[in-house]
Design a protein around this motif. Structure first.
Motif, PDB file in Angstrom:
ATOM      1  N   GLY A   1      -5.132 110.486   3.294  1.00 51.96           N
ATOM      2  CA  GLY A   1      -6.352 109.596   3.684  1.00 51.96           C
ATOM      3  C   GLY A   1      -6.858 109.975   4.834  1.00 51.96           C
ATOM      4  O   GLY A   1      -5.982 110.061   5.975  1.00 51.96           O
ATOM      5  N   LEU A   2      -8.169 110.550   5.277  1.00 50.10           N
ATOM      6  CA  LEU A   2      -8.688 110.529   6.479  1.00 50.10           C
ATOM      7  C   LEU A   2      -9.309 109.500   7.185  1.00 50.10           C
ATOM      8  O   LEU A   2     -10.163 108.641   6.538  1.00 50.10           O
ATOM      9  N   PHE A   3      -8.983 109.160   8.376  1.00 52.22           N
ATOM     10  CA  PHE A   3      -9.529 108.008   8.950  1.00 52.22           C
ATOM     11  C   PHE A   3      -9.684 108.299  10.512  1.00 52.22           C
ATOM     12  O   PHE A   3      -9.040 107.887  11.600  1.00 52.22           O
TER      13      PHE A   3
ATOM     14  N   ALA B   1     -13.207  99.979  14.708  1.00 53.01           N
ATOM     15  CA  ALA B   1     -13.471 101.227  13.729  1.00 53.01           C
ATOM     16  C   ALA B   1     -12.342 100.895  12.510  1.00 53.01           C
ATOM     17  O   ALA B   1     -12.949 101.542  11.636  1.00 53.01           O
ATOM     18  N   ALA B   2     -11.146 100.398  12.877  1.00 55.61           N
ATOM     19  CA  ALA B   2     -10.218 100.540  11.775  1.00 55.61           C
ATOM     20  C   ALA B   2     -10.715  99.664  10.648  1.00 55.61           C
ATOM     21  O   ALA B   2     -10.363  99.731   9.550  1.00 55.61           O
ATOM     22  N   GLU B   3     -11.325  98.344  11.013  1.00 54.90           N
ATOM     23  CA  GLU B   3     -11.601  97.505  10.101  1.00 54.90           C
ATOM     24  C   GLU B   3     -12.999  97.981   9.253  1.00 54.90           C
ATOM     25  O   GLU B   3     -13.003  97.744   8.119  1.00 54.90           O
ATOM     26  N   PHE B   4     -13.791  98.970   9.842  1.00 52.40           N
ATOM     27  CA  PHE B   4     -14.820  99.507   9.162  1.00 52.40           C
ATOM     28  C   PHE B   4     -14.402 100.443   8.274  1.00 52.40           C
ATOM     29  O   PHE B   4     -14.810 100.591   7.050  1.00 52.40           O
ATOM     30  N   ASN B   5     -13.483 101.445   8.549  1.00 53.58           N
ATOM     31  CA  ASN B   5     -13.115 102.595   7.711  1.00 53.58           C
ATOM     32  C   ASN B   5     -11.703 102.099   6.853  1.00 53.58           C
ATOM     33  O   ASN B   5     -11.297 102.981   6.045  1.00 53.58           O
TER      34      ASN B   5
ATOM     35  N   LEU C   1       3.652 108.398   6.166  1.00 55.48           N
ATOM     36  CA  LEU C   1       3.442 109.128   7.558  1.00 55.48           C
ATOM     37  C   LEU C   1       1.980 108.750   7.930  1.00 55.48           C
ATOM     38  O   LEU C   1       1.080 108.762   7.257  1.00 55.48           O
ATOM     39  N   ILE C   2       1.862 108.865   9.271  1.00 50.82           N
ATOM     40  CA  ILE C   2       0.691 108.786   9.919  1.00 50.82           C
ATOM     41  C   ILE C   2       0.680 109.586  11.038  1.00 50.82           C
ATOM     42  O   ILE C   2       1.598 109.496  12.064  1.00 50.82           O
ATOM     43  N   VAL C   3      -0.529 110.263  11.173  1.00 54.01           N
ATOM     44  CA  VAL C   3      -0.765 111.228  12.434  1.00 54.01           C
ATOM     45  C   VAL C   3      -1.779 110.759  13.296  1.00 54.01           C
ATOM     46  O   VAL C   3      -2.905 110.879  12.687  1.00 54.01           O
ATOM     47  N   THR C   4      -1.935 110.913  14.517  1.00 53.43           N
ATOM     48  CA  THR C   4      -2.676 110.491  15.429  1.00 53.43           C
ATOM     49  C   THR C   4      -2.746 111.562  16.482  1.00 53.43           C
ATOM     50  O   THR C   4      -1.880 112.490  16.488  1.00 53.43           O
TER      51      THR C   4
ATOM     52  N   ALA D   1      -4.746 100.898   4.228  1.00 53.64           N
ATOM     53  CA  ALA D   1      -4.242 102.137   3.911  1.00 53.64           C
ATOM     54  C   ALA D   1      -2.989 102.366   4.207  1.00 53.64           C
ATOM     55  O   ALA D   1      -2.100 103.144   3.919  1.00 53.64           O
ATOM     56  N   LEU D   2      -2.557 101.620   5.516  1.00 57.49           N
ATOM     57  CA  LEU D   2      -1.236 101.584   5.939  1.00 57.49           C
ATOM     58  C   LEU D   2      -0.162 101.215   4.990  1.00 57.49           C
ATOM     59  O   LEU D   2       0.981 101.591   4.905  1.00 57.49           O
ATOM     60  N   GLU D   3      -0.641 100.484   4.059  1.00 58.79           N
ATOM     61  CA  GLU D   3       0.412  99.901   2.897  1.00 58.79           C
ATOM     62  C   GLU D   3       0.777 100.994   2.284  1.00 58.79           C
ATOM     63  O   GLU D   3      -0.045 101.527   1.425  1.00 58.79           O
TER      64      GLU D   3
END
Length: 338
Positions: free
Chosen positions: A36-38, A234-238, A249-252, A243-245
């Motif tokens: 997923g792209l954010f 930004a996080a609320e908009f996208n 893995l999350i990459v920043t 999506a975290l649920e």
């Protein structure tokens, strides 16, 4: 199939957040993840991109007094503005060419006014990347009489957590100010706190984030704006929170990791979310302050393009360097199936 999220900020000067996101997703897809792209922003440069880019523009005054064309976005009755498009340090020619004592936010006020005249009832102002430390005075003077803001929801997306009077001490040197000028700008901000209280009846002295964009955030708060972390906007908009649920893995990442990266910036916010949700995380940055990395208990998950591919390639071929670096990180931690 395991799910991975990519939620980087821009790599300033080399790649947009969306471009970094696609490069990261390419590697994760090959590693067997559903991705997923954010692309993210902390409220500074890049906020417009998160919302889909600009579709309007207005002629406004730059920080150094020139007339320029500044882009913004209008969707229905919601406008999105980046203050850096009107009063940004890059537009002023960088710290070497900026006049930190006279840089103005007048153009930000003009841009807000243009959005309202175009039909906006909600205006989101991204506060970051500023050339100015005028406490928002230029913008407020342009918006006078502030009664015109009645019925307008003014959302101030702050990219830092500092208070109003701290803005010069924390960031004015990066805008070209000498130590003497930092002291003078601090005195100005302290006087403005009192002026805003006397003029508008709002005490901004203890507001978290009021020092964003050289105090523009606090100035806008004095005339009715609501300061929120830019990352949250930004996080609320996208849809990042939802999506975290179930993600594994999350990459920043961002262009340069320093002490401010974990104080309201994208990297710090994503890391906090990952820890809160028990999600494995990786941080891929262009370069980093070695002392900041060394002091982190999670330093083993921080990967620098400069360390992996060298400075020349990191700047010349940033997206390919991101792919190489993330692939190395996944292999080192045994993540995915590369």
């Amino acid at each position: 199939m395991k799910r991975a999220l990519v939620a980087p900020d821009k790599f300033r000067g080399t790649a947009l957040a969306s471009e970094i996101s696609f490069a990261m997703a390419d590697v994760l897809d090959r590693a067997g993840y559903q991705v997923g792209l954010f692309p993210m922003s902390d409220g500074g440069e890049g906020l417009l991109e998160v919302f889909g880019g600009s579709n309007r523009s207005a002629v406004v005054t730059s920080a150094d007094g020139r007339r320029i064309i500044a882009p913004y976005r209008l969707d229905g009755q919601t406008a999105v503005i980046e203050m850096a498009e009107a009063a940004g340090l890059t537009l002023a020619g960088g710290a070497a060419n900026n006049d930190p004592l006279y840089a103005t936010t007048k153009g930000v006020g003009e841009l807000i006014k243009a959005a309202i005249f175009a039909g906006a009832k909600k205006v989101i102002v991204g506060c970051g990347g500023s050339a100015s430390t005028d406490g928002g005075l230029g913008a407020i003077e342009e918006l006078e009489p502030v009664v015109r803001l009645k019925g307008i929801e003014l959302v101030v997306a702050a990219d830092v957590e500092i208070r109003f009077s701290e803005a010069a001490r924390e960031f004015a040197a990066q805008k070209g100010a000498t130590p003497a000028q930092v002291a003078l700008l601090t005195q100005r901000l302290e006087a403005l706190e009192n002026h805003y209280f006397q003029r508008f009846g709002v005490d901004i002295s203890s507001l978290e984030g009021a020092g964003a964009a050289g105090g523009l955030a606090g100035g806008l708060a004095a005339i009715g704006g609501h300061i929120v972390p830019g990352f949250e906007v930004a996080a609320e908009f996208n849809g990042l929170y939802e999506a975290l649920e179930g993600a594994s893995l999350i990459v920043t990442g961002e262009g340069f990791l320093d002490s401010h990266s974990f104080l309201g910036k994208v990297v710090g916010r994503v890391v906090s979310l990952a820890l809160e949700h028990g999600v494995q995380y990786l941080v891929v940055v262009g370069d980093c302050d070695p002392q900041v990395k060394e002091n982190r208990r999670d330093r083993s998950i921080i990967f620098s393009l400069v360390e992996i591919v060298g400075e020349e390639q990191a700047y010349r071929a940033t997206l390919e360097s991101v792919r190489i670096t993330l692939e190395s990180a996944l292999k080192l931690h045994g993540l995915g199936s590369l």
